[in-house]
Design a protein around this motif. Structure first.
Motif, PDB file in Angstrom:
ATOM      1  N   GLY A 125      -3.426   7.492  -6.427  1.00  0.00           N
ATOM      2  CA  GLY A 125      -3.328   6.303  -5.294  1.00  0.00           C
ATOM      3  C   GLY A 125      -2.884   4.784  -5.690  1.00  0.00           C
ATOM      4  O   GLY A 125      -3.532   4.153  -5.442  1.00  0.00           O
ATOM      5  N   ARG A 126      -3.175   5.186  -7.619  1.00  0.00           N
ATOM      6  CA  ARG A 126      -2.434   3.770  -7.985  1.00  0.00           C
ATOM      7  C   ARG A 126      -1.620   2.842  -7.283  1.00  0.00           C
ATOM      8  O   ARG A 126      -0.517   3.504  -6.922  1.00  0.00           O
ATOM      9  CB  ARG A 126      -2.155   4.044  -9.229  1.00  0.00           C
ATOM     10  CG  ARG A 126      -3.078   4.780  -9.707  1.00  0.00           C
ATOM     11  CD  ARG A 126      -2.763   5.810 -11.452  1.00  0.00           C
ATOM     12  NE  ARG A 126      -2.852   4.228 -12.465  1.00  0.00           N
ATOM     13  CZ  ARG A 126      -1.550   4.838 -13.625  1.00  0.00           C
ATOM     14  NH1 ARG A 126      -1.729   5.425 -13.426  1.00  0.00           N
ATOM     15  NH2 ARG A 126      -2.038   3.724 -13.788  1.00  0.00           N
ATOM     16  N   LEU A 127      -1.386   0.858  -7.400  1.00  0.00           N
ATOM     17  CA  LEU A 127      -0.956   0.545  -6.617  1.00  0.00           C
ATOM     18  C   LEU A 127       0.499  -0.085  -8.451  1.00  0.00           C
ATOM     19  O   LEU A 127      -0.200   0.155  -8.924  1.00  0.00           O
ATOM     20  CB  LEU A 127      -1.346  -0.272  -5.826  1.00  0.00           C
ATOM     21  CG  LEU A 127      -2.276   0.071  -4.939  1.00  0.00           C
ATOM     22  CD1 LEU A 127      -3.556  -0.733  -4.465  1.00  0.00           C
ATOM     23  CD2 LEU A 127      -1.414   0.090  -3.219  1.00  0.00           C
ATOM     24  N   LEU A 128       0.727  -0.468  -7.607  1.00  0.00           N
ATOM     25  CA  LEU A 128       2.020  -1.426  -8.766  1.00  0.00           C
ATOM     26  C   LEU A 128       1.057  -1.678  -9.743  1.00  0.00           C
ATOM     27  O   LEU A 128       1.429  -1.835 -10.706  1.00  0.00           O
ATOM     28  CB  LEU A 128       2.642  -2.133  -8.082  1.00  0.00           C
ATOM     29  CG  LEU A 128       4.513  -2.480  -9.086  1.00  0.00           C
ATOM     30  CD1 LEU A 128       4.775  -0.753  -9.890  1.00  0.00           C
ATOM     31  CD2 LEU A 128       5.395  -3.355  -8.351  1.00  0.00           C
ATOM     32  N   HIS A 129       0.222  -2.991  -9.880  1.00  0.00           N
ATOM     33  CA  HIS A 129      -0.213  -3.317 -10.724  1.00  0.00           C
ATOM     34  C   HIS A 129      -1.178  -2.682 -11.686  1.00  0.00           C
ATOM     35  O   HIS A 129      -1.287  -3.317 -12.630  1.00  0.00           O
ATOM     36  CB  HIS A 129      -0.920  -5.099  -9.827  1.00  0.00           C
ATOM     37  CG  HIS A 129      -2.157  -4.118  -8.483  1.00  0.00           C
ATOM     38  ND1 HIS A 129      -1.765  -3.855  -7.801  1.00  0.00           N
ATOM     39  CD2 HIS A 129      -3.651  -3.738  -8.823  1.00  0.00           C
ATOM     40  CE1 HIS A 129      -3.131  -3.810  -7.284  1.00  0.00           C
ATOM     41  NE2 HIS A 129      -4.391  -3.779  -8.095  1.00  0.00           N
ATOM     42  N   ASP A 130      -1.794  -1.382 -10.825  1.00  0.00           N
ATOM     43  CA  ASP A 130      -2.305  -0.261 -11.818  1.00  0.00           C
ATOM     44  C   ASP A 130      -1.556   0.186 -12.456  1.00  0.00           C
ATOM     45  O   ASP A 130      -1.656   0.573 -13.629  1.00  0.00           O
ATOM     46  CB  ASP A 130      -3.121   0.809 -10.389  1.00  0.00           C
ATOM     47  CG  ASP A 130      -3.769   0.225  -9.781  1.00  0.00           C
ATOM     48  OD1 ASP A 130      -4.588  -0.954  -9.666  1.00  0.00           O
ATOM     49  OD2 ASP A 130      -4.499   0.571  -8.716  1.00  0.00           O
ATOM     50  N   LEU A 131      -0.759   0.357 -12.250  1.00  0.00           N
ATOM     51  CA  LEU A 131       0.391   1.385 -13.192  1.00  0.00           C
ATOM     52  C   LEU A 131       1.071   0.263 -14.067  1.00  0.00           C
ATOM     53  O   LEU A 131       1.191   0.903 -15.509  1.00  0.00           O
ATOM     54  CB  LEU A 131       1.982   1.927 -12.491  1.00  0.00           C
ATOM     55  CG  LEU A 131       1.667   2.637 -11.251  1.00  0.00           C
ATOM     56  CD1 LEU A 131       2.713   2.651 -10.188  1.00  0.00           C
ATOM     57  CD2 LEU A 131       1.194   4.152 -11.891  1.00  0.00           C
ATOM     58  N   LEU A 132       0.874  -1.202 -14.129  1.00  0.00           N
ATOM     59  CA  LEU A 132       1.413  -1.484 -14.617  1.00  0.00           C
ATOM     60  C   LEU A 132       0.259  -2.137 -16.298  1.00  0.00           C
ATOM     61  O   LEU A 132       0.979  -2.008 -17.310  1.00  0.00           O
ATOM     62  CB  LEU A 132       2.013  -3.156 -14.553  1.00  0.00           C
ATOM     63  CG  LEU A 132       2.898  -3.258 -13.515  1.00  0.00           C
ATOM     64  CD1 LEU A 132       3.715  -4.444 -12.952  1.00  0.00           C
ATOM     65  CD2 LEU A 132       4.366  -2.774 -14.109  1.00  0.00           C
ATOM     66  N   LEU A 146       1.091  -0.969  -0.030  1.00  0.00           N
ATOM     67  CA  LEU A 146       0.061   0.052   0.610  1.00  0.00           C
ATOM     68  C   LEU A 146       0.976   1.226   0.243  1.00  0.00           C
ATOM     69  O   LEU A 146      -0.029   2.491  -0.306  1.00  0.00           O
ATOM     70  CB  LEU A 146      -1.002  -0.172   1.603  1.00  0.00           C
ATOM     71  CG  LEU A 146      -2.218  -1.272   0.700  1.00  0.00           C
ATOM     72  CD1 LEU A 146      -2.624  -0.981   2.432  1.00  0.00           C
ATOM     73  CD2 LEU A 146      -2.710  -0.782   0.002  1.00  0.00           C
ATOM     74  N   LEU A 147       1.833   1.398  -0.234  1.00  0.00           N
ATOM     75  CA  LEU A 147       2.937   1.937   0.043  1.00  0.00           C
ATOM     76  C   LEU A 147       3.089   3.133  -1.313  1.00  0.00           C
ATOM     77  O   LEU A 147       3.376   4.285  -1.198  1.00  0.00           O
ATOM     78  CB  LEU A 147       4.381   1.990   1.227  1.00  0.00           C
ATOM     79  CG  LEU A 147       4.662   1.318   2.508  1.00  0.00           C
ATOM     80  CD1 LEU A 147       5.570   1.356   2.949  1.00  0.00           C
ATOM     81  CD2 LEU A 147       4.092   3.377   3.361  1.00  0.00           C
ATOM     82  N   VAL A 148       3.075   1.999  -1.867  1.00  0.00           N
ATOM     83  CA  VAL A 148       2.947   2.630  -3.553  1.00  0.00           C
ATOM     84  C   VAL A 148       2.025   3.076  -3.948  1.00  0.00           C
ATOM     85  O   VAL A 148       2.137   4.175  -4.419  1.00  0.00           O
ATOM     86  CB  VAL A 148       2.822   1.510  -4.405  1.00  0.00           C
ATOM     87  CG1 VAL A 148       3.268   2.154  -6.144  1.00  0.00           C
ATOM     88  CG2 VAL A 148       4.313   0.563  -4.198  1.00  0.00           C
ATOM     89  N   GLY A 149       1.327   3.140  -3.039  1.00  0.00           N
ATOM     90  CA  GLY A 149      -0.088   4.009  -3.792  1.00  0.00           C
ATOM     91  C   GLY A 149      -0.196   5.880  -2.436  1.00  0.00           C
ATOM     92  O   GLY A 149      -0.806   6.666  -3.091  1.00  0.00           O
TER      93      GLY A 149
END
Length: 154
Positions: free
Chosen positions: A136-143, A127-130
């Motif tokens: 507030g996007r997470l790593l899998h959202d960015l990918l 959750l720190l990525v967000g």
């Protein structure tokens, strides 16, 4: 012959659409995984009887049964009409693609698998990525080019 064009629904640029999304996602995650655990029980019974009917071959499904139930659950809900799992709907969230197209079963499945991989690599810091990304996007959202947005602002 004309090809019907599906409506493009781009995610909101309004900052209020992303306020409180991270904590809502965390609660939706807990609810959804409790639901998957509950759905696993009847699936395990089906596999049990399948194992008996196939003279033991069906029992080989047990190690991957939770994965199968989770993929079906998220594929049909996030990749379905509402674009949100039951936990996300309960928290007022939905997943949107940045290109404006609706989520389909395959995209929801890829979203889930990348989420699992990110959790395996970053746990407990996923959750720190967000906290450091836009919206507030997470790593899998960015990918894969998705964003989780509040339904009332989408």
């Amino acid at each position: 012959m004309t090809v019907p064009i599906s409506p493009v629904n781009l995610p909101s640029e309004d900052w209020r659409a992303y306020r409180g999304v991270l904590w809502r996602r965390a609660l939706a995650f807990i609810f959804d995984y409790v639901m998957i655990a509950i759905l696993w029980v009847p699936a395990a019974l089906v596999v049990f009887f399948l194992g008996i009917l196939t003279f033991g071959l069906g029992f080989a499904l047990y190690p991957v049964l939770y994965f199968i139930v989770a993929v079906a659950y998220f594929g049909m809900t996030v990749g379905g009409r509402t674009q949100a799992s039951p936990g996300m709907r309960m928290m007022g969230l939905q997943v949107a693609r940045l290109d404006g197209q609706p989520m389909d079963f395959m995209m929801a499945m890829v979203h889930l698998v990348l989420f699992w991989i990110a959790n395996a690599v970053l746990t407990p810091l996923v959750l720190l990525v967000g906290l450091f990304t836009d919206r507030g996007r997470l790593l899998h959202d960015l990918l894969i080019g998705t964003v989780t947005v509040r339904r009332d602002f989408y």
